[in-house]
Enzyme design. Structure first.
Site, short mmCIF file in Angstrom:
data_model
loop_
_atom_site.label_atom_id
_atom_site.label_comp_id
_atom_site.label_asym_id
_atom_site.label_seq_id
_atom_site.Cartn_x
_atom_site.Cartn_y
_atom_site.Cartn_z
N ASN A 23 33.35 -10.39 6.38
CA ASN A 23 33.45 -10.56 7.83
C ASN A 23 32.13 -10.32 8.55
O ASN A 23 32.01 -10.59 9.74
CB ASN A 23 34.57 -9.66 8.39
CG ASN A 23 35.93 -10.17 7.97
OD1 ASN A 23 36.05 -11.31 7.52
ND2 ASN A 23 36.95 -9.35 8.09
N CYS A 116 44.24 -17.15 7.91
CA CYS A 116 45.47 -16.58 7.36
C CYS A 116 46.59 -16.57 8.38
O CYS A 116 46.37 -16.35 9.57
CB CYS A 116 45.20 -15.16 6.88
SG CYS A 116 44.41 -15.12 5.29
N ARG A 121 47.25 -16.35 16.56
CA ARG A 121 45.81 -16.08 16.59
C ARG A 121 45.15 -17.00 17.62
O ARG A 121 44.40 -17.91 17.28
CB ARG A 121 45.20 -16.25 15.19
CG ARG A 121 45.81 -15.28 14.20
CD ARG A 121 45.13 -15.33 12.86
NE ARG A 121 43.86 -14.66 12.86
CZ ARG A 121 43.07 -14.57 11.79
NH1 ARG A 121 43.44 -15.12 10.66
NH2 ARG A 121 41.92 -13.92 11.85
N ASP A 124 41.97 -17.78 23.28
CA ASP A 124 41.82 -17.83 24.74
C ASP A 124 40.68 -16.94 25.24
O ASP A 124 39.98 -17.28 26.19
CB ASP A 124 43.14 -17.45 25.42
CG ASP A 124 43.66 -16.10 24.94
OD1 ASP A 124 43.66 -15.85 23.72
OD2 ASP A 124 44.05 -15.27 25.79
N ARG A 397 39.68 -16.02 -0.89
CA ARG A 397 38.96 -16.13 0.39
C ARG A 397 38.23 -14.83 0.73
O ARG A 397 37.30 -14.84 1.53
CB ARG A 397 39.94 -16.49 1.51
CG ARG A 397 40.52 -17.89 1.37
CD ARG A 397 41.29 -18.28 2.61
NE ARG A 397 40.56 -17.79 3.77
CZ ARG A 397 41.13 -17.30 4.85
NH1 ARG A 397 42.42 -17.24 4.93
NH2 ARG A 397 40.40 -16.88 5.85
C1 EPZ Z 1 38.45 -10.51 12.70
O1 EPZ Z 1 39.34 -11.54 13.09
C2 EPZ Z 1 38.49 -10.49 11.20
N1 EPZ Z 1 38.05 -11.78 10.69
C3 EPZ Z 1 39.90 -10.19 10.70
O2 EPZ Z 1 39.87 -10.08 9.29
C4 EPZ Z 1 40.33 -8.85 11.28
O3 EPZ Z 1 41.67 -8.60 10.90
C5 EPZ Z 1 40.22 -8.88 12.81
O4 EPZ Z 1 38.87 -9.24 13.20
C6 EPZ Z 1 40.56 -7.55 13.44
O5 EPZ Z 1 39.71 -6.55 12.93
C7 EPZ Z 1 36.78 -12.04 10.61
O6 EPZ Z 1 35.91 -11.26 10.98
C8 EPZ Z 1 36.39 -13.32 9.98
P1 EPZ Z 1 40.24 -10.55 16.81
P2 EPZ Z 1 39.36 -12.09 14.58
O7 EPZ Z 1 39.71 -11.67 17.64
O8 EPZ Z 1 37.98 -12.14 15.12
C9 EPZ Z 1 44.08 -11.32 19.55
C10 EPZ Z 1 40.58 -10.54 7.09
O9 EPZ Z 1 41.63 -10.30 6.46
N2 EPZ Z 1 43.23 -12.34 20.21
O10 EPZ Z 1 39.67 -9.20 17.00
O11 EPZ Z 1 40.15 -13.33 14.58
C11 EPZ Z 1 44.49 -11.80 18.17
O12 EPZ Z 1 45.59 -12.65 18.24
C12 EPZ Z 1 40.61 -11.04 8.51
O13 EPZ Z 1 39.45 -10.39 6.60
C13 EPZ Z 1 43.70 -13.01 21.32
O14 EPZ Z 1 44.81 -12.75 21.79
O15 EPZ Z 1 40.17 -10.92 15.28
C14 EPZ Z 1 44.77 -10.51 17.46
O16 EPZ Z 1 46.06 -10.06 17.77
C15 EPZ Z 1 42.00 -11.34 8.99
N3 EPZ Z 1 42.90 -13.96 21.88
C16 EPZ Z 1 43.75 -9.55 18.06
O17 EPZ Z 1 43.34 -10.15 19.30
C17 EPZ Z 1 41.67 -14.28 21.40
O18 EPZ Z 1 40.99 -15.15 21.96
C18 EPZ Z 1 42.53 -9.31 17.17
O19 EPZ Z 1 41.82 -10.52 17.01
C19 EPZ Z 1 41.20 -13.57 20.27
C20 EPZ Z 1 42.01 -12.61 19.69
#
Ligand code: EPZ
Length: 416
Positions: A23, A116, A121, A124, A397
């Protein structure tokens, strides 16, 4: 379809070196576009996601390669602004290219990212933040068209400290004319690593560890050579596997400070953990028990990505644990398989109540996502008898040859 065939019941014993962080590597690879020059990134894990990210760079007109853990990219001639749909669907992090494409090419056309299936996800927060920074975004039939005449530096207050949105804002604002501030920014170690990488190119970014990031835009960036941080989630996975199998392992290439929430949780279960600057050892202590209650939360709290492995581990501990998953809405898909193996885990909405059992039995298991898949491998390793884990493309992955690592610790596991 590839799967893992494993025979459980062996204690994991020995020493391993943890891979570089997936990540962290992915946004760093996306950032290679920004300097219109050469980037060398060491310690990138050999994963399908990393290879997909390098493919995206090449699609955009870069000259990028990946071998022996090193990504080398020359982005001098990058001139394409479309990421093909098949690459977007390969991984969630494809959306991180948005920031660097807009910054460098002023235009980006891409479809919604894959990744995943662990709940809704949305992107917005990414979109709203980029709009505030002067990017016009047209959403049409699953495609995003983003255009800018120039980034307008702003103070952006995120409604939630999204990791990906924070990364995209940093990538857009690093090369700009003025100061951008991100309030309520994510402060995961991977954000700090992105700050380190961009600053090594000559960017002026501070505060990544504080949740308030100040980006003083610079005109151009220079060539750089950088090393990715160790993967804290891979380390947590191996720690849980060691405890689940009553093993004793040493992990090299770890940042113990990135694992505090994990070590605290595992110590509550009775684990004996020794920490040093770049290695740690772990084994069971006098008891191995449930840990009461725990919630996943943003860093520095317990990471959602380590929740499935912890579930597998505590499924065979004495007593009860109540785990609440607060980041993703559908991250207990491994639980029904564990229950078929003899575990006693009840899921109520976002909460799993784990009542430890003395033994699991082998079964046919199916990964539905990366971390849940790794958790099923852990369950198979500590179960009595044979198991198979299918859909291991999910596991590939995020873990570099997971079966080889476990074999080096004495596990009986084959890829077939
Ligand atoms: C990163 O995902 C990681 N992926 C994820 O790891 C990790 O679980 C996650 O951060 C939380 O730590 C990578 O770094 C590639 P977020 P990301 O945006 O950036 C909501 C793994 O297994 N959200 O912090 O997608 C979202 O739905 C992966 O290695 C919105 O609502 O995570 C979620 O509930 C899986 N709107 C929460 O925020 C948005 O525009 C966290 O998402 C963005 C996010």
């Amino acid at each position: 379809m590839n799967c893992f065939a494993l025979s459980g019941g062996r204690r994991l014993l020995g020493e391993i070196t943890v891979q570089g962080s997936k990540n962290s590597a992915l946004p760093l690879i996306a950032a290679c576009l920004l300097n219109k020059g050469k980037c060398v990134i060491h310690d990138c894990p050999d994963l399908s996601d990393v290879r997909a990210a390098v493919d995206i760079l090449n699609c955009l007109g870069c000259d990028a390669s990946f071998s022996d853990g090193t990504v080398i990219c020359n982005s001098s001639f990058a001139d394409k602004h479309i990421i093909p749909e098949y690459l977007m669907h390969k991984m969630r992090s494809s959306v991180i290219f948005l920031g660097s494409m807009i910054s460098t090419l002023k235009k980006a056309i891409l479809s919604y990212p894959g990744g995943c299936e662990i709940g809704a996800r949305p992107i917005d927060i990414h979109i709203e933040s980029l709009k505030k920074l002067g990017v016009d975004i047209l959403e049409c039939e699953n495609h995003l068209t983003c255009i800018t005449n120039g980034i307008i530096p702003e103070r952006i207050v995120l409604p939630f400290p999204s990791v990906g949105a924070t990364e995209n804002i940093m990538l857009v604002a690093a090369v700009s004319n003025g100061q951008t501030i991100i309030e309520n920014a994510a402060k995961e170690p991977e954000i700090v690593d992105l700050q380190g990488f961009l600053n090594s190119m000559g960017a002026d970014i501070t505060g990544a560890e504080t949740g308030r990031i100040i980006i003083n835009g610079v005109g151009t960036l220079r060539d750089t050579e950088y090393k990715v941080i160790p993967d804290r989630i891979a380390a947590a996975t191996f720690m849980c596997a060691a405890l689940a199998t009553d093993g004793e392992i040493v992990l090299n290439n770890v940042r113990c400070d990135h694992l505090d929430a994990v070590t605290n949780a595992l110590r509550k279960s009775g684990a004996k953990i020794q920490e040093n600057k770049s290695w740690m050892s772990i084994k069971r202590g006098k008891y191995f028990s449930g840990i009461g209650s725990l919630e996943t939360e943003v860093y520095p709290a317990f990471p959602t990505d380590a929740q499935p492995a912890l579930t597998a581990c505590l499924a065979v501990a004495d007593g009860k644990t109540v785990l609440r998953e607060k980041i993703f809405t559908d991250r207990f898909r491994h639980v029904p398989y564990m229950n078929n193996m003899g575990a006693d885990i009840k899921v109520f909405g976002d909460t799993a109540e784990i009542n430890g059992v003395s033994e699991l039995k082998g079964d046919m298991l199916l990964a539905h996502e990366l971390r849940g898949g790794a958790a099923l491998v852990i369950a198979g390793l500590c179960a009595k008898g044979q198991s198979t884990v299918g859909n291991i493309n999910f596991i590939d992955r995020g873990y570099e040859s997971l079966e080889k690592t476990f074999r080096s610790l004495g596990a009986d596991i084959q890829r077939i």
